[in-house]
Design a protein around this motif. Structure first.
Motif, PDB file in Angstrom:
ATOM      1  N   VAL A   1      12.949   2.297  -3.259  1.00  0.00           N
ATOM      2  CA  VAL A   1      11.612   1.956  -2.761  1.00  0.00           C
ATOM      3  C   VAL A   1      10.882   3.215  -2.306  1.00  0.00           C
ATOM      4  O   VAL A   1       9.673   3.388  -2.553  1.00  0.00           O
ATOM      5  N   LEU A   2      11.596   4.122  -1.636  1.00  0.00           N
ATOM      6  CA  LEU A   2      10.978   5.374  -1.214  1.00  0.00           C
ATOM      7  C   LEU A   2      10.556   6.211  -2.413  1.00  0.00           C
ATOM      8  O   LEU A   2       9.505   6.867  -2.392  1.00  0.00           O
ATOM      9  N   GLN A   3      11.347   6.163  -3.469  1.00  0.00           N
ATOM     10  CA  GLN A   3      10.979   6.902  -4.675  1.00  0.00           C
ATOM     11  C   GLN A   3       9.729   6.307  -5.325  1.00  0.00           C
ATOM     12  O   GLN A   3       8.850   7.033  -5.801  1.00  0.00           O
ATOM     13  N   VAL A   4       9.616   4.986  -5.303  1.00  0.00           N
ATOM     14  CA  VAL A   4       8.402   4.346  -5.827  1.00  0.00           C
ATOM     15  C   VAL A   4       7.192   4.710  -4.974  1.00  0.00           C
ATOM     16  O   VAL A   4       6.103   5.008  -5.496  1.00  0.00           O
ATOM     17  N   GLY A   5       7.358   4.696  -3.642  1.00  0.00           N
ATOM     18  CA  GLY A   5       6.254   5.083  -2.765  1.00  0.00           C
ATOM     19  C   GLY A   5       5.829   6.529  -2.976  1.00  0.00           C
ATOM     20  O   GLY A   5       4.631   6.840  -2.995  1.00  0.00           O
ATOM     21  N   GLY A   6       6.803   7.439  -3.143  1.00  0.00           N
ATOM     22  CA  GLY A   6       6.457   8.832  -3.419  1.00  0.00           C
ATOM     23  C   GLY A   6       5.737   8.991  -4.749  1.00  0.00           C
ATOM     24  O   GLY A   6       4.798   9.800  -4.864  1.00  0.00           O
ATOM     25  N   THR A   7       6.151   8.202  -5.740  1.00  0.00           N
ATOM     26  CA  THR A   7       5.465   8.263  -7.033  1.00  0.00           C
ATOM     27  C   THR A   7       4.033   7.774  -6.927  1.00  0.00           C
ATOM     28  O   THR A   7       3.106   8.350  -7.525  1.00  0.00           O
TER      29      THR A   7
END
Length: 549
Positions: A52-58
């Motif tokens: 989820v954090l990776q999606v938010g960073g993207t």
């Protein structure tokens, strides 16, 4: 406060680092918090929080116009996966980090001395680029990947542009920011160069006015279309089934794409149109529909085959008319004054100046529209959705023509509303002078008569006061003069006895006249002045010595 507890002043580069980190952190939290809320409510099919954090960073990188490589797994197809690049920036959401960067630039300009702002900006840009690189290198699982170079450079570029705009706003002039005084350099140019520069700058501002007017009219078109197709949009919302929180996030995404939809509406009114997929085309002169992504807003795409749609080409014409009216009100058409001074025929000079003005405005507006049109194009990297947006060159050329036509119409219409519109600069000045001379003659005569009356009255008053002052002065002078018989008797003035040639001296019992006057109670007379008392003796000048032979 004790000296050991006083805070030390930070170097400028370190202040820049702090401002950049604060800006990046706030913008990241604005994206990550809604993403985590969607994950908590079961909106993502990802069990791990690091995904989820990776999606938010993207999504944060997408806000900064960074392209994302999307890998889609297809188990039933011959190829195991499809790889494509997605780049369709929600510029409405990009305004959030841009506003924060603008604030950081103002704070850095306030903390910097003259010619030292580059130190703060160097640290800030480096820190923001480092944040972008860190987010781009977050561990991914093969579905969403970002190039480290793009993740580093594009956020730093957006931050630099917004921060410089904020610093310029805070400093007031570029001289206070970078030490270069553009106003002084312009003042050193000749008068003709300054006139040409003023005319060019007026054309550029008029082109901006035309584009802003076009954007406002197209935004109204988008809003009207959404209202008209609201039932279809709501039905598509229900089919997506995103829930309350997911529907809210989807609505925010639509708000972020409003600048893109506005640019597409401008392309639609200009004629060349736009496409949502390589096999579709939407234009005011015709449309070819095809399958679109499952975004509720795409339910409001223009319907094909409406015979009254070509009327909307008047939208860019109206925007150009607004620019022409503004340019006349601005009063910086020096080319018209120059042509009017060289052409005896006013109609010819006006036609040439208006034609040149319209063509220049259309060209400048087309050049300025290239960047927004290119930035609102994109791709989803899958199938026919690799081409989304408009043909930039064709739309810019069409806008140049429509805006030029509108500028000519608006300029001439605004000129016709003025008093005596076909007069040039010299004729207008001569007419104004003649009107002033004819209409103000009576007023000038009345003012002259009133002024003469006031002067005559003042002169008579001065004459009366002068006469009174002269009479008073003559009376005072007569009072100071000695009376007759009070003059002192001198041996030369003593009476001579008849028959005697010598003067008789007064006897011992007689008193002089002055004594008599004193005894009589009168003021003693002044002694007689010598005859030559009032005569000035000329100053003797030394004779020049003669040279000896």
């Amino acid at each position: 406060m004790p000296p050991l507890l006083r805070p030390l002043p930070l170097p400028l580069w370190l202040q820049g680092v702090v401002e950049a980190l604060v800006t990046a952190l706030i913008s990241l939290l604005i994206v990550l918090i809604p993403t985590l809320l969607v994950w908590v409510t079961g909106g993502f099919h990802r069990p791990r929080i690091d995904d989820v954090l990776q999606v938010g960073g993207t999504l944060w990188l997408v806000q900064h116009a960074v392209p994302v490589t999307v890998t889609t797994t297809l188990p039933s197809a011959a190829e195991p996966s499809l790889v494509g690049t997605a780049w369709l920036v929600p510029w409405g959401l990009t305004l959030v980090p841009l506003a924060l960067s603008w604030r950081a630039g103002r704070r850095l300009a306030r903390a910097s001395y003259r010619d030292q702002a580059w130190q703060a900006f160097a640290g800030a840009v480096a820190a923001y680029a480092l944040v972008g690189l860190t987010v781009a290198l977050l561990p991914a699982h093969g579905e969403l990947t970002v190039s480290p170079w793009a993740g580093t450079l594009l956020p730093a570029l957006l931050f630099t542009g917004a921060a410089l705009a904020g610093a310029r706003r805070e400093a007031g002039t570029w001289a206070h920011l970078i030490g270069v005084d553009l106003t002084e350099r312009i003042a050193r140019r000749s008068q003709y160069e300054r006139w040409a520069g003023t005319y060019a700058w007026s054309v550029v501002r008029a082109a901006v006015v035309a584009l802003v007017s076009l954007a406002g009219l197209c935004a109204l078109l988008v809003a009207g279309r959404l209202v008209g197709e609201w039932t279809a949009v709501v039905h598509l919302y229900q089919e997506v089934g995103a829930g309350t929180l997911g529907g809210t996030m989807l609505t925010l995404l639509h708000v972020g794409y409003l600048p893109t939809f506005t640019a597409w509406a401008a392309a639609w009114t200009a004629g060349p149109g736009f496409s949502v997929g390589s096999d579709s085309l939407y234009s005011a002169f015709g449309a070819t529909a095809s399958a679109a992504p499952a975004l509720p807003v795409f339910a409001a795409l223009p319907a094909p085959g409406q015979p009254w749609h070509p009327v909307f080409v008047l939208v860019p014409v109206l925007a150009g008319a607004v620019a022409g009216w503004w340019l006349l009100r601005e009063g910086e058409n020096h080319l018209d004054d120059w042509l009017d001074a060289r052409f005896p025929n006013r109609a010819a000079s006006l036609a040439l100046s208006t034609l040149a003005l319209s063509v220049l405005l259309g060209l400048v507006a087309a050049l300025l529209a290239l960047l927004p049109l290119a930035l609102t194009n994109g791709t989803l990297g899958v199938g026919t959705l690799t081409q989304i947006g408009s043909n930039v060159g064709a739309v810019a050329a069409a806008l140049a023509g429509w805006l030029a036509l509108g500028c000519a119409v608006g300029y001439l219409a605004a000129l016709a509303l003025q008093d005596r519109p076909w007069e040039g600069a010299r004729a207008r000045a001569g007419t104004a002078a003649r009107r002033g001379a004819a209409g103000g003659a009576s007023a000038v005569r009345d003012r002259a008569l009133a002024t003469g009356a006031r002067v005559r009255s003042a002169g008579e008053g001065l004459l009366v006061r002068g006469r009174r002052a002269g009479q008073d002065g003559w009376a005072a002078a007569r009072a100071r003069m000695p009376r007759r018989g009070s003059r002192a008797v001198t041996p030369q003035d003593a009476p001579t006895p008849s028959g005697s040639g010598s003067s008789a001296a007064p006897s011992a019992g007689e008193a002089p006249a002055s004594g008599q006057a004193a005894a009589a109670g009168e003021a003693p007379a002044r002694p007689a002045a010598p005859a030559d008392a009032g005569r000035r003796t000329p100053r003797s000048r030394p004779r020049p010595r003669r040279a000896l032979d």
